[in-house]
Design a protein around this motif. Sequence first.
Motif, PDB file in Angstrom:
ATOM      1  N   LYS A   1      37.073  38.446  43.544  1.00  0.00           N
ATOM      2  CA  LYS A   1      37.717  38.797  42.271  1.00  0.00           C
ATOM      3  C   LYS A   1      36.707  39.347  41.275  1.00  0.00           C
ATOM      4  N   GLU A   2      35.480  38.817  41.272  1.00  0.00           N
ATOM      5  CA  GLU A   2      34.443  39.321  40.370  1.00  0.00           C
ATOM      6  C   GLU A   2      34.088  40.769  40.687  1.00  0.00           C
TER       7      GLU A   2
ATOM      8  N   THR B   1      41.654  42.581  44.457  1.00  0.00           N
ATOM      9  CA  THR B   1      42.876  41.791  44.303  1.00  0.00           C
ATOM     10  C   THR B   1      42.962  40.801  45.450  1.00  0.00           C
ATOM     11  N   VAL B   2      43.232  39.537  45.131  1.00  0.00           N
ATOM     12  CA  VAL B   2      43.387  38.512  46.158  1.00  0.00           C
ATOM     13  C   VAL B   2      44.766  37.886  46.001  1.00  0.00           C
ATOM     14  N   GLU B   3      45.553  37.944  47.057  1.00  0.00           N
ATOM     15  CA  GLU B   3      46.903  37.377  47.028  1.00  0.00           C
ATOM     16  C   GLU B   3      47.171  36.638  48.334  1.00  0.00           C
ATOM     17  N   ASP B   4      47.563  35.384  48.226  1.00  0.00           N
ATOM     18  CA  ASP B   4      47.856  34.552  49.401  1.00  0.00           C
ATOM     19  C   ASP B   4      46.690  34.528  50.385  1.00  0.00           C
TER      20      ASP B   4
ATOM     21  N   VAL C   1      40.889  45.709  48.832  1.00  0.00           N
ATOM     22  CA  VAL C   1      39.806  46.511  48.258  1.00  0.00           C
ATOM     23  C   VAL C   1      40.366  47.892  47.918  1.00  0.00           C
ATOM     24  N   PRO C   2      40.232  48.326  46.658  1.00  0.00           N
ATOM     25  CA  PRO C   2      40.895  49.574  46.241  1.00  0.00           C
ATOM     26  C   PRO C   2      40.239  50.820  46.815  1.00  0.00           C
TER      27      PRO C   2
END
Length: 420
Positions: A400-401, A405-408, A413-414
């Motif tokens: 996150k730093e 985006t972290v989900e579940d 990574v964009p």
Amino acid sequence: MILQPSYAIILAGGQGSRLLPLTNERAKPAVPFGGMYRIIDFVLNNLKNSRYEKIAIASQFMPDSLHDHLDNFWRYQNWDLRTYPAMKDPNRRSTEFTGTADAVYHTLQRISRKHNLRFDITDMQDHGFAENTLIFGGDHIYVMDVMQKEVFHNEKSADLTISAIPVRIEEAAGQFGVLVVDKTGRVQAFEEKPLKPTEMPGRPGYCLASMGNYVFRTQPLLEALVQDNEDPNSTSDFGKDVIPKMLNEGKAIFAYDFSTNIVRGTTDDERGYWQDVGTLRAFYDANMALLQKRPPLNIFNRKWQLVTLNQYSQPARHHDSTISMDALICNGAHIIASQVRTTIVSPGATLEEGCTVEESYLMGGDTIIGEGSKIRRAVIDKHVVLLPGTEIGYDEKIDKERGFTVEDGITFVPRRYVMK
């Protein structure tokens, strides 16, 4: 039954905000899927394999990636495919479509080269319109023989036919339009993304969800669109406005049971597969499902080929690497002395020496994973460069730093992320 060729309109302007960061620079239909494809490829292949030849695509949000994909491959297929992006209309202030019905209304206007749609069936045929008009979303994963649905539509003498599939109530709540039908399949009510969907009779825990694709008789469609365009209180949406109004007027609307659709080369277990991939978790799960021994979607079905743009003519190369059986390694991928497990490696991706990648989707496009890197439960977009020794998916705080985006427990990574 021989049908007059119908026009198919694909709605491909959705932003897909729940898929951020994958939709930071592209519309949802242009998001890569399954290693080789874009999401829109599935509806285009369905129409192509079903032998439809007149295709219109209505685009809006960040269309460049989508248009490039269409221009570089799909326009060269043997059909009439045209793109109609949202644009300034002299009769209104907005340059955007205000809803799905508005997108179809203005697309049909531009197709017919008229400023209004008040003409009868003879005029419609003179201007290239058939008896029926097909409308599909460009953001779902499934295979369908579309002609079977249109035959059903004609046999029912329907004004509108909506593809439908049973979905668990908790999954449909607030996410899908829901149909209430009688024993003949005629729609009695349409609930637009209800929080408490009506349960299917005889099937506890399930409701009948709309798949967001339609066959309209063209005449009542045009009448409905003209009325909707003249209504200042309308949101110009099929689910919220047009379909409920047609029901109130007593139009013949039927549900088409998608599970009865038979696609050449598919098994009974594969029949009825449909995914919205509208959330990051759903997107990840749908991609990982392709790696199963018997995946619910067979992208290798030679009797219903799924074609797409092939930007890399070189074969995949892996040198001194360990690759598990449950992996997809696409052409142009380069893997050097690395371990790959339960992962999709897309065209153009490079894994330098000593990498370990598991339960991940690398979208390729010249992405470079630096030597000795470790990737776990991640989706890495195109044109990403990671430094040697990078770890992703092991420490959520660090991910996150970095702006990921972290989900579940899945890290995204964009596109164009370059580690420095």
